[in-house]
Scaffold this active site. Structure first.
Site, PDB file in Angstrom:
ATOM      1  N   CYS A 185     -62.198  -1.897  -5.025  1.00 24.70           N
ATOM      2  CA  CYS A 185     -62.900  -0.629  -4.888  1.00 24.70           C
ATOM      3  C   CYS A 185     -63.336  -0.199  -6.281  1.00 24.70           C
ATOM      4  CB  CYS A 185     -61.988   0.427  -4.267  1.00 24.70           C
ATOM      5  SG  CYS A 185     -62.736   2.071  -4.235  1.00 24.70           S
ATOM      6  N   ARG A 235     -29.880  -0.699 -14.663  1.00 26.55           N
ATOM      7  CA  ARG A 235     -30.825  -1.529 -15.416  1.00 26.55           C
ATOM      8  C   ARG A 235     -32.126  -0.785 -15.719  1.00 26.55           C
ATOM      9  NH1 ARG A 235     -35.199  -4.536 -15.223  1.00 26.55           N
ATOM     10  NH2 ARG A 235     -35.273  -6.394 -16.507  1.00 26.55           N
ATOM     11  N   ASP A 249     -26.315 -10.846  -5.329  1.00 28.73           N
ATOM     12  CA  ASP A 249     -27.448  -9.982  -5.007  1.00 28.73           C
ATOM     13  C   ASP A 249     -26.942  -8.551  -4.895  1.00 28.73           C
ATOM     14  OD1 ASP A 249     -30.017  -9.312  -4.416  1.00 28.73           O
ATOM     15  OD2 ASP A 249     -29.989 -10.020  -2.355  1.00 28.73           O
ATOM     16  N   SER A 273     -35.129  -9.498 -17.714  1.00 30.26           N
ATOM     17  CA  SER A 273     -35.264 -10.129 -16.407  1.00 30.26           C
ATOM     18  C   SER A 273     -35.022 -11.627 -16.578  1.00 30.26           C
ATOM     19  CB  SER A 273     -36.672  -9.898 -15.847  1.00 30.26           C
ATOM     20  OG  SER A 273     -36.940  -8.521 -15.709  1.00 30.26           O
ATOM     21  N   MET A 274     -34.969 -12.348 -15.442  1.00 34.63           N
ATOM     22  CA  MET A 274     -34.772 -13.795 -15.498  1.00 34.63           C
ATOM     23  C   MET A 274     -35.965 -14.514 -14.891  1.00 34.63           C
ATOM     24  SD  MET A 274     -30.855 -14.857 -14.616  1.00 34.63           S
ATOM     25  CE  MET A 274     -30.634 -13.686 -13.283  1.00 34.63           C
ATOM     26  N   ASP A 277       0.834  -1.201   0.000  1.00 33.76           N
ATOM     27  CA  ASP A 277       0.000   0.000   0.000  1.00 33.76           C
ATOM     28  C   ASP A 277       0.875   1.260   0.000  1.00 33.76           C
ATOM     29  OD1 ASP A 277      -2.174  -1.624   0.054  1.00 33.76           O
ATOM     30  OD2 ASP A 277      -2.677  -1.275   2.161  1.00 33.76           O
ATOM     31  N   GLU A 278       1.966   1.200   0.729  1.00 30.99           N
ATOM     32  CA  GLU A 278       2.861   2.353   0.811  1.00 30.99           C
ATOM     33  C   GLU A 278       3.471   2.667  -0.550  1.00 30.99           C
ATOM     34  OE1 GLU A 278       6.789   3.890   3.338  1.00 30.99           O
ATOM     35  OE2 GLU A 278       6.136   1.796   3.454  1.00 30.99           O
ATOM     36  N   CYS A 327     -61.401   5.570   0.524  1.00 29.79           N
ATOM     37  CA  CYS A 327     -62.529   6.470   0.251  1.00 29.79           C
ATOM     38  C   CYS A 327     -63.793   6.103   1.024  1.00 29.79           C
ATOM     39  CB  CYS A 327     -62.837   6.504  -1.241  1.00 29.79           C
ATOM     40  SG  CYS A 327     -63.477   4.941  -1.893  1.00 29.79           S
ATOM     41  N   LYS A 380     -33.025 -20.217  -7.599  1.00 32.99           N
ATOM     42  CA  LYS A 380     -32.909 -19.498  -6.340  1.00 32.99           C
ATOM     43  C   LYS A 380     -32.580 -20.442  -5.179  1.00 32.99           C
ATOM     44  CE  LYS A 380     -33.654 -15.587  -6.369  1.00 32.99           C
ATOM     45  NZ  LYS A 380     -34.842 -14.747  -6.428  1.00 32.99           N
ATOM     46  N   TYR A 422     -19.024  -7.526 -11.077  1.00 33.22           N
ATOM     47  CA  TYR A 422     -18.851  -8.867 -11.643  1.00 33.22           C
ATOM     48  C   TYR A 422     -19.678  -8.980 -12.925  1.00 33.22           C
ATOM     49  CZ  TYR A 422     -16.429 -10.895  -7.634  1.00 33.22           C
ATOM     50  OH  TYR A 422     -15.509 -11.207  -6.669  1.00 33.22           O
ATOM     51  N   GLU A 425     -23.234 -20.179 -13.039  1.00 32.16           N
ATOM     52  CA  GLU A 425     -22.428 -19.272 -12.227  1.00 32.16           C
ATOM     53  C   GLU A 425     -23.262 -18.780 -11.051  1.00 32.16           C
ATOM     54  OE1 GLU A 425     -21.405 -15.808 -14.533  1.00 32.16           O
ATOM     55  OE2 GLU A 425     -23.407 -15.694 -15.395  1.00 32.16           O
ATOM     56  N   LYS A 438     -25.331 -16.338  -8.570  1.00 35.27           N
ATOM     57  CA  LYS A 438     -26.164 -15.148  -8.767  1.00 35.27           C
ATOM     58  C   LYS A 438     -25.955 -14.217  -7.576  1.00 35.27           C
ATOM     59  CE  LYS A 438     -30.890 -13.553  -9.584  1.00 35.27           C
ATOM     60  NZ  LYS A 438     -30.886 -12.557  -8.486  1.00 35.27           N
ATOM     61  N   LYS A 472     -27.617 -21.138 -17.694  1.00 36.33           N
ATOM     62  CA  LYS A 472     -27.850 -20.632 -19.046  1.00 36.33           C
ATOM     63  C   LYS A 472     -27.522 -21.707 -20.073  1.00 36.33           C
ATOM     64  CE  LYS A 472     -26.195 -16.080 -17.539  1.00 36.33           C
ATOM     65  NZ  LYS A 472     -25.217 -15.009 -17.757  1.00 36.33           N
ATOM     66  N   CYS A 474     -61.952   7.304  -6.223  1.00 31.93           N
ATOM     67  CA  CYS A 474     -61.148   6.975  -5.041  1.00 31.93           C
ATOM     68  C   CYS A 474     -59.735   7.534  -5.208  1.00 31.93           C
ATOM     69  CB  CYS A 474     -61.101   5.464  -4.851  1.00 31.93           C
ATOM     70  SG  CYS A 474     -60.024   4.938  -3.492  1.00 31.93           S
ATOM     71  N   CYS A 476     -63.930   0.541   1.427  1.00 30.52           N
ATOM     72  CA  CYS A 476     -62.579   0.905   0.997  1.00 30.52           C
ATOM     73  C   CYS A 476     -61.867   1.671   2.109  1.00 30.52           C
ATOM     74  CB  CYS A 476     -62.651   1.759  -0.271  1.00 30.52           C
ATOM     75  SG  CYS A 476     -61.045   2.408  -0.790  1.00 30.52           S
ATOM     76  N   GLU A 526     -23.136  -7.199 -12.211  1.00 31.96           N
ATOM     77  CA  GLU A 526     -23.719  -6.832 -10.925  1.00 31.96           C
ATOM     78  C   GLU A 526     -22.712  -6.025 -10.107  1.00 31.96           C
ATOM     79  OE1 GLU A 526     -27.594  -7.639  -9.209  1.00 31.96           O
ATOM     80  OE2 GLU A 526     -26.653  -7.974 -11.156  1.00 31.96           O
TER      81      GLU A 526
END
Length: 648
Positions: A414, A131, A112, A79-80, A30-31, A401, A304, A215, A108, A110, A280, A419, A398, A165
């Site tokens: 309703c 997106r 978030d 979308s997927m 880092d230095e 209203c 998922k 990524y 691969e 997914k 995929k 309303c 409702c 992502e």
């Protein structure tokens, strides 16, 4: 230091940065990096006119933006489709096998986070777009330049969109929230919100401090000639982008399930938050043949992870009234932490579900969350009841209203067109850019018009006059005239825009166009069987449209009489293309959309993929895999000049 030495130090600093941010194999301490960085900065301070745009000093931010401009993706960001168990995944695999029995999977993790599209031209990062709705997002280029894992320059000169992502490591997220807590600032709910919020900071120096990572997971517009997605992505990673910790390319379904189990097992070990695995089709030509539904590609799914379950207590049930009048019950629960997300509400869908599950206020319940915005209640722990629980009654009036509700069983609606919950939201959507695009009719003005009882229904917009507007706060002659002109100009809009403007649940721009093309001005007479037969339409979309027509038919006819929308049903001219399936590929001398419309007027069905059922493939310059597949299948091919000759 002369200019050549300055440029050499920039190259060295960028190489060290890539090794640190992308390769996870630092080449300097880092230095040492800080020393080199300040040598570059000192030269730039002394020679500001000769500062190079690839300098690492450009990544620190410091620019304060007034806001974010809208920007259009060159190719749509889809979308997927989500699948939640092995049976759903196997069903998707079987659908693919109906087109081709043997194929290769590309799998691969997914992550978030926040989806982002990077546009490179002549090797330079030209634009970065969120997106958004898949077609239009927000230009966040200046913020993205501060992310160390995104190259400002790549060794590829052709235009290319690289999608991926934006994420933040879980450890960095915890540190960020600790700092915010010390500063008395609101905490981020989860790493995804932290990534998205950091990406949309107006002060770019704040984004620079957030340690965001990018990524890649796909590409949009590109001229790459590789036949497989895995090959294309390998090339993308070679340009200096981060590669996911695990990628599997295989023809074995067992390997797919094995990777899924492996990722779940390593869910806590992997530094970024994951909510599933993406599966995929690897073969690009098979992707094109499978094509797309209205919402997502047919050649990919998000498998998922199992939902996380937690026990909490149902404190109350509140009612929400949507734009179409549907009354939806929402569970208010005692706050519970699920994977870093503080959950205080859960969806109940409808009152039939409440009765079926015997959900009562005060119950202990099990809720699950699997990447959903609002979790859901899956079980009531009836054995924990002590007698203080209250039965949930179906509402009669409702909540907004007070008018009597129509109870259709699963749906409670309703019907009051005046309303507040219905009118204001419906008019705002009607006037929005994605709908009729009535310039000057923003949210606050709609609320103002409604509060003054000048507009109690969409059609009331078209009876407004200058005198009424001038009586409102903030209106002068020019503003009033401009708004009235914009409202008048919205008449004669295309039918598909009119349908989209109505805000029918599950019916967006693409679906509205299909409805308009299929039924023309008689669309309100279409029945369920006719609607569900439309390409890309599922049961949910068809039922939603039928329900809308049932409830709003008379009012919609009245509105059509005022606006006189222009039917989009094409007048077909008989030709050699009538009834034929045509595919366009390559660069043409005129926009492909114009050629598509021309062919549709000649009776052709223009498809996005080549198969044995294709009748013609029309190609321009740099035609790729579609032309190759046409030749392989023996499909008749036409150059653009041959097409023009046939039409003439």
């Amino acid at each position: 230091m002369n200019h050549e030495e300055y440029l050499a130090k920039i190259e060295r600093a960028n190489a060290w940065a890539k090794a640190y941010y992308v390769d996870d194999a630092p080449l300097a301490s880092d230095e040492e990096y800080d020393t080199l960085y300040h040598e570059i900065l000192n030269y730039e301070n002394e020679n500001p006119l000769f500062a190079d745009e690839h300098s690492p000093t450009k990544r620190v931010g410091g620019m304060v933006l007034e806001g974010f401009n809208k920007a259009e993706h060159k190719a749509r960001m889809w979308s997927m489709e989500d699948v939640f168990n092995e049976a759903d995944l196997d069903a998707w695999i079987e659908r693919v096998k109906k087109v081709k029995e043997n194929f290769t999977f590309y799998c691969e993790p997914k992550f978030d986070g926040a989806s982002l599209n990077l546009i490179y031209e002549n090797g330079m990062l030209k634009q970065a777009i969120t997106r958004g709705d898949g077609s239009i997002g927000e230009d966040v280029t200046e913020n993205v330049k501060t992310i160390g894992s995104i190259p400002l320059r790549i060794n590829y000169q052709e235009p290319i969109e690289i999608r991926g992502e934006v994420v933040i490591k879980k450890a960095d997220f915890e540190r960020l929230n600790t700092d915010r807590l010390s500063a008395g600032e609101a905490l981020f709910a989860n790493p995804r919100n932290a990534a998205a919020g950091s990406l949309r900071q107006l002060d770019t120096s704040i984004t620079a401090k957030r340690k965001l990572m990018f990524y890649p997971w796909g590409i949009g517009i590109n001229s790459l000639t590789q036949s497989f997605l895995s090959q294309k992505m390998s090339f993308v990673y070679s340009l200096g982008f981060l590669q996911p910790p695990r990628i599997v390319v295989t023809q074995s379904v067992d390997d797919v399930h094995t990777l899924y189990a492996e990722l779940i097992a390593k869910r806590d070990e992997i530094e970024m938050m994951m909510d599933g695995m993406v599966v995929k089709v690897d073969d690009v030509s098979l992707q094109e043949e499978l094509g797309y539904t209205v919402k997502y590609p047919k050649w990919m799914v998000a498998f998922k992870f199992p939902a996380i379950e937690k026990v909490t207590r149902l404190k109350d049930i509140t009612l929400q009234v949507g734009r179409t009048g549907v009354v939806t019950p929402v569970a208010e629960v005692e706050a519970v932490n699920i994977e870093g997300v503080i959950v205080e509400r859960a969806t109940l869908h409808n009152f039939d579900e409440i009765e079926r599950k015997d959900i009562r206020i005060g119950d202990s319940v099990i809720i699950i969350r699997s990447g959903d915005v609002i979790p859901k209640i899956i079980k009531v722990l009836t054995e924990r009841r002590d007698g203080s629980e209250k039965v949930v009654e179906r509402p009669l009036n409702c909540p907004v209203c007070g008018s009597e509700l129509l109870d259709d069983g699963a749906l409670i609606k309703c019907q009051n067109l005046s309303c507040d919950a219905r009118v204001v939201g419906a008019i705002i959507h009607f006037a929005s850019k994605k709908a009729l695009n009535i310039d000057g009719l923003g949210d606050k003005i709609v609320e103002q018009l409604y509060a003054q009882k000048l507009v109690l229904h969409v059609k009331d917009l078209y009876t407004l006059n200058s005198e009424q507007l001038l009586a409102l706060e903030g209106f002068k002659a020019k503003k009033a005239d401009n708004l009235l002109a914009a409202i008048e100009q919205s008449k004669g809009v295309s039918l598909e825009k009119f349908i989209n403007a109505l805000g029918i649940e599950h019916i967006g721009e693409v679906a509205a166009k299909k409805i308009a093309r299929a039924f023309g001005l008689e669309w309100l007479e279409a029945n369920y069987e006719q609607i569900i037969a439309l390409e890309g339409f599922g049961e949910e979309m068809a039922k939603s449209l039928v329900e809308f027509i049932h409830v709003n038919k008379a009012e919609t006819y009245e509105l059509m009489a005022v606006l006189q929308p222009i039917a989009s049903k094409l007048e077909i001219t008989e030709s050699v293309f009538t009834g034929k399936t045509v595919v366009l590929t390559g660069s043409m001398s005129q926009p492909r959309d114009e050629i598509k419309v021309m062919l549709e007027k000649l009776g052709a069905k223009v498809s996005g993929s080549v198969s044995k059922k294709t009748d013609f493939v029309i190609y321009g310059e740099e035609a790729g895999s579609k032309l190759a597949k046409a030749l392989e299948l023996g499909v008749k091919t036409l150059s653009e000049s041959e097409l023009n000759g046939m039409i003439k």
